[in-house]
Design a protein around this motif. Structure first.
Motif, PDB file in Angstrom:
ATOM      1  N   PHE A  68       3.343  -3.348   4.299  1.00  0.00           N
ATOM      2  CA  PHE A  68       1.964  -3.323   4.765  1.00  0.00           C
ATOM      3  C   PHE A  68       1.122  -2.530   3.786  1.00  0.00           C
ATOM      4  N   ARG A  69      -0.123  -2.960   3.572  1.00  0.00           N
ATOM      5  CA  ARG A  69      -1.046  -2.266   2.668  1.00  0.00           C
ATOM      6  C   ARG A  69      -2.288  -1.883   3.449  1.00  0.00           C
ATOM      7  N   GLN A  70      -2.770  -0.677   3.199  1.00  0.00           N
ATOM      8  CA  GLN A  70      -3.987  -0.220   3.860  1.00  0.00           C
ATOM      9  C   GLN A  70      -5.205  -0.743   3.107  1.00  0.00           C
TER      10      GLN A  70
ATOM     11  N   LEU B 141      -0.300  -6.849   6.749  1.00  0.00           N
ATOM     12  CA  LEU B 141       0.994  -7.279   6.233  1.00  0.00           C
ATOM     13  C   LEU B 141       0.775  -7.958   4.888  1.00  0.00           C
ATOM     14  N   LEU B 142       1.394  -7.405   3.860  1.00  0.00           N
ATOM     15  CA  LEU B 142       1.231  -7.920   2.500  1.00  0.00           C
ATOM     16  C   LEU B 142       2.294  -8.957   2.168  1.00  0.00           C
ATOM     17  N   ARG B 143       3.557  -8.616   2.445  1.00  0.00           N
ATOM     18  CA  ARG B 143       4.645  -9.558   2.179  1.00  0.00           C
ATOM     19  C   ARG B 143       5.901  -9.170   2.935  1.00  0.00           C
ATOM     20  N   THR B 144       6.790 -10.144   3.041  1.00  0.00           N
ATOM     21  CA  THR B 144       8.080  -9.949   3.698  1.00  0.00           C
ATOM     22  C   THR B 144       9.171 -10.242   2.688  1.00  0.00           C
TER      23      THR B 144
ATOM     24  N   ALA C  57      -0.755  -3.382  -6.196  1.00  0.00           N
ATOM     25  CA  ALA C  57      -2.007  -2.732  -6.577  1.00  0.00           C
ATOM     26  C   ALA C  57      -1.966  -1.269  -6.140  1.00  0.00           C
ATOM     27  N   THR C  58      -2.788  -0.447  -6.763  1.00  0.00           N
ATOM     28  CA  THR C  58      -2.905   0.957  -6.360  1.00  0.00           C
ATOM     29  C   THR C  58      -3.340   1.017  -4.913  1.00  0.00           C
ATOM     30  N   GLY C  59      -2.680   1.879  -4.143  1.00  0.00           N
ATOM     31  CA  GLY C  59      -3.057   2.017  -2.742  1.00  0.00           C
ATOM     32  C   GLY C  59      -1.962   2.631  -1.902  1.00  0.00           C
ATOM     33  N   ALA C  60      -2.191   2.637  -0.585  1.00  0.00           N
ATOM     34  CA  ALA C  60      -1.246   3.183   0.390  1.00  0.00           C
ATOM     35  C   ALA C  60      -0.494   2.034   1.057  1.00  0.00           C
ATOM     36  N   TYR C  61       0.814   2.221   1.211  1.00  0.00           N
ATOM     37  CA  TYR C  61       1.683   1.197   1.787  1.00  0.00           C
ATOM     38  C   TYR C  61       2.559   1.814   2.869  1.00  0.00           C
ATOM     39  N   ARG C  62       3.016   0.977   3.792  1.00  0.00           N
ATOM     40  CA  ARG C  62       4.033   1.360   4.773  1.00  0.00           C
ATOM     41  C   ARG C  62       5.098   0.275   4.793  1.00  0.00           C
ATOM     42  N   VAL C  63       6.342   0.696   5.121  1.00  0.00           N
ATOM     43  CA  VAL C  63       7.478  -0.216   5.103  1.00  0.00           C
ATOM     44  C   VAL C  63       8.137  -0.250   6.476  1.00  0.00           C
TER      45      VAL C  63
ATOM     46  N   TYR D 247       9.798   3.430   7.477  1.00  0.00           N
ATOM     47  CA  TYR D 247      10.044   4.521   6.544  1.00  0.00           C
ATOM     48  C   TYR D 247       9.168   5.705   6.939  1.00  0.00           C
ATOM     49  N   PRO D 248       9.655   6.925   6.936  1.00  0.00           N
ATOM     50  CA  PRO D 248      11.003   7.424   6.643  1.00  0.00           C
ATOM     51  C   PRO D 248      11.764   7.744   7.918  1.00  0.00           C
TER      52      PRO D 248
END
Length: 97
Positions: free
Chosen positions: A15-17, A24-27, A42-48, A62-63
């Motif tokens: 996921f990208r903010q 949701l960016l990709r699976t 790209a530069t930015g904040a992500y969650r997994v 994560y985490p």
């Protein structure tokens, strides 16, 4: 998994903010060794988020968070970020009458 063993074919959602919140960016899928790689970010904040499509394990973030709200943000700024390891714990059950 919770014992440290790799989980093959785990679903990894990235996921990208953005200005509207988290998207949701990709699976991706983990390989036989439990590894995954998301390239060209790209530069930015992500969650997994990590999930087991077979349903044996519960999903996690994560985490080692149980909810998206408790997930940690991963900052990407032009360099690779490693060590973003997911944790899958065995799913439980709810019973009753």
């Amino acid at each position: 998994d919770e014992a440290g063993a790799p989980v093959a074919s785990a679903e990894v959602q990235l996921f990208r903010q953005d200005v509207e919140g988290w998207t949701l960016l990709r699976t991706l899928r983990s390989d036989a060794a439990g590894a995954y790689r998301a390239d060209v970010l790209a530069t930015g904040a992500y969650r997994v988020q990590v999930r087991d499509p077979a349903g044996f394990y519960g999903q996690g973030y994560y985490p080692d968070a149980l909810t998206f709200a408790d997930a940690g943000s991963i900052m990407v700024a032009g360099a690779d970020v490693g060590g973003i390891d997911g944790m899958l714990r065995r799913g439980g059950a709810i019973t009753g009458l």
